[in-house]
Design an enzyme around this catalytic site. Structure first.
Site, PDB file in Angstrom:
ATOM      1  N   ARG A  86       0.825  -1.208   0.000  1.00 56.38           N
ATOM      2  CA  ARG A  86       0.000   0.000   0.000  1.00 56.38           C
ATOM      3  C   ARG A  86       0.860   1.259   0.000  1.00 56.38           C
ATOM      4  NH1 ARG A  86      -4.904  -2.314   2.441  1.00 56.38           N
ATOM      5  NH2 ARG A  86      -6.557  -0.816   2.716  1.00 56.38           N
ATOM      6  N   ARG A 158     -17.927  -3.083  10.182  1.00 57.55           N
ATOM      7  CA  ARG A 158     -16.541  -2.921  10.624  1.00 57.55           C
ATOM      8  C   ARG A 158     -16.350  -1.557  11.267  1.00 57.55           C
ATOM      9  NH1 ARG A 158     -12.606  -4.661   5.739  1.00 57.55           N
ATOM     10  NH2 ARG A 158     -11.638  -2.693   6.314  1.00 57.55           N
ATOM     11  N   ARG A 169      -9.650   7.064   5.308  1.00 56.59           N
ATOM     12  CA  ARG A 169      -8.969   5.965   4.607  1.00 56.59           C
ATOM     13  C   ARG A 169      -8.839   6.274   3.113  1.00 56.59           C
ATOM     14  NH1 ARG A 169     -12.536   1.057   5.888  1.00 56.59           N
ATOM     15  NH2 ARG A 169     -11.028  -0.106   4.658  1.00 56.59           N
TER      16      ARG A 169
HETATM   17  P1  AMP Z   1      -8.492  -3.426   4.256  1.00 54.56           P
HETATM   18  O1  AMP Z   1      -9.287  -4.564   4.797  1.00 54.56           O
HETATM   19  O2  AMP Z   1      -7.544  -3.818   3.166  1.00 54.56           O
HETATM   20  O3  AMP Z   1      -9.341  -2.225   3.881  1.00 54.56           O
HETATM   21  O4  AMP Z   1      -7.533  -2.934   5.462  1.00 54.56           O
HETATM   22  C1  AMP Z   1      -8.077  -2.462   6.689  1.00 54.56           C
HETATM   23  C2  AMP Z   1      -7.064  -1.599   7.399  1.00 54.56           C
HETATM   24  O5  AMP Z   1      -5.862  -2.360   7.690  1.00 54.56           O
HETATM   25  C3  AMP Z   1      -6.550  -0.393   6.619  1.00 54.56           C
HETATM   26  O6  AMP Z   1      -7.424   0.723   6.713  1.00 54.56           O
HETATM   27  C4  AMP Z   1      -5.223  -0.119   7.326  1.00 54.56           C
HETATM   28  O7  AMP Z   1      -5.423   0.482   8.588  1.00 54.56           O
HETATM   29  C5  AMP Z   1      -4.712  -1.532   7.582  1.00 54.56           C
HETATM   30  N1  AMP Z   1      -3.897  -2.052   6.462  1.00 54.56           N
HETATM   31  C6  AMP Z   1      -4.230  -3.045   5.576  1.00 54.56           C
HETATM   32  N2  AMP Z   1      -3.245  -3.264   4.705  1.00 54.56           N
HETATM   33  C7  AMP Z   1      -2.256  -2.401   5.020  1.00 54.56           C
HETATM   34  C8  AMP Z   1      -0.978  -2.117   4.465  1.00 54.56           C
HETATM   35  N3  AMP Z   1      -0.507  -2.791   3.393  1.00 54.56           N
HETATM   36  N4  AMP Z   1      -0.226  -1.150   5.054  1.00 54.56           N
HETATM   37  C9  AMP Z   1      -0.665  -0.479   6.122  1.00 54.56           C
HETATM   38  N5  AMP Z   1      -1.875  -0.679   6.699  1.00 54.56           N
HETATM   39  C10 AMP Z   1      -2.658  -1.631   6.161  1.00 54.56           C
END
Ligand code: AMP
Length: 217
Positions: A86, A158, A169
């Site tokens: 990311r 969530r 986000r």
């Molecule tokens: P997601 O389910 O992919 O939307 O991820 C949920 C949350 O996890 C994100 O809003 C970040 O806080 C954290 N997160 C997920 N992947 C990453 C990443 N590659 N780097 C940093 N934080 C992450």
């Protein structure tokens, strides 16, 4: 076949990753799922992670890289990464690791979605707190409203899908993950997907792009 998916929160990366894996027999690794499992384990590391996630902030690169790289190396064959990398430092660490392991990324799909469509998706998104399956009240409802198809647990919203956290986000995606698009374009492995349609319509486009890409290479 090793693929990574880029796109803002709510772009449907998780859902499409499952379909790609099913179609091409690949392993799916979602960084969000890895982090949520750590968070639920309640370890000191999990508590640290929870703070970042619940505020809609990115988990620091060093921790993310440490958590994800060992999981990626342990995957037995081809894979789809969803949510990782990311940031550019994460992408560089991943490129080095996969280069050394002789398992480079073959394709990066960048999911693009209009912000209004994203807001609607967040409003209806529900998750099973136990098996982490994701549903949408309109586009992917469970068989019984509010209940997980797999294990019967009550579905929840969530914590980080609350509107103020979602705004944060999406902004963060633009600043931190935006530069990744240039990074992968320069490597010549980036393809764009218009991911604003229904799950089935997007899926047809995604699977077709992957088939064509691998037929040409
Ligand atoms: P997601 O389910 O992919 O939307 O991820 C949920 C949350 O996890 C994100 O809003 C970040 O806080 C954290 N997160 C997920 N992947 C990453 C990443 N590659 N780097 C940093 N934080 C992450």
């Amino acid at each position: 076949m090793n693929i990574a998916l880029l796109g803002p929160p709510g772009a449907g990366k998780g859902t499409q990753a499952q379909r790609i894996c099913h179609e091409f027999n690949l392993a799916h690794l979602s960084s969000g799922d890895v982090l949520r499992a750590e968070k639920m384990a309640g370890t000191p590391q999990g508590l640290r992670i929870r703070d970042f996630i619940d505020k809609g902030m990115l988990v620091p690169d060093d921790l993310m890289i440490q958590l994800m790289l060992e999981k990626i190396l342990a995957l037995p064959g081809g894979f789809v990464l969803d949510g990782f990398p990311r940031t550019v430092p994460q992408a560089r660490a991943l490129t080095d690791l996969l280069h050394d392991a002789l398992r480079p990324l073959s394709l990066v799909l960048n999911f693009v979605v209009n912000p209004r469509v994203l807001s609607h998706r967040f409003e209806g998104r529900r998750i099973c707190p136990v098996c982490l399956s994701v549903y949408h009240v309109d586009s992917m409802p469970p068989r019984v409203a509010g209940v997980c198809d797999n294990d019967g647990h009550e579905l929840l919203i969530r914590e980080d899908d609350r509107p103020e956290v979602v705004r944060q986000r999406i902004e963060l995606y633009q600043t931190s993950t935006g530069p990744l698009i240039a990074y992968y374009a320069q490597l010549g492995i980036l393809k764009t997907i218009d991911a604003g349609g229904s799950v089935d319509d997007v899926s047809v486009v995604v699977l077709d792009k992957i088939r064509r890409h691998f037929a040409q290479s």
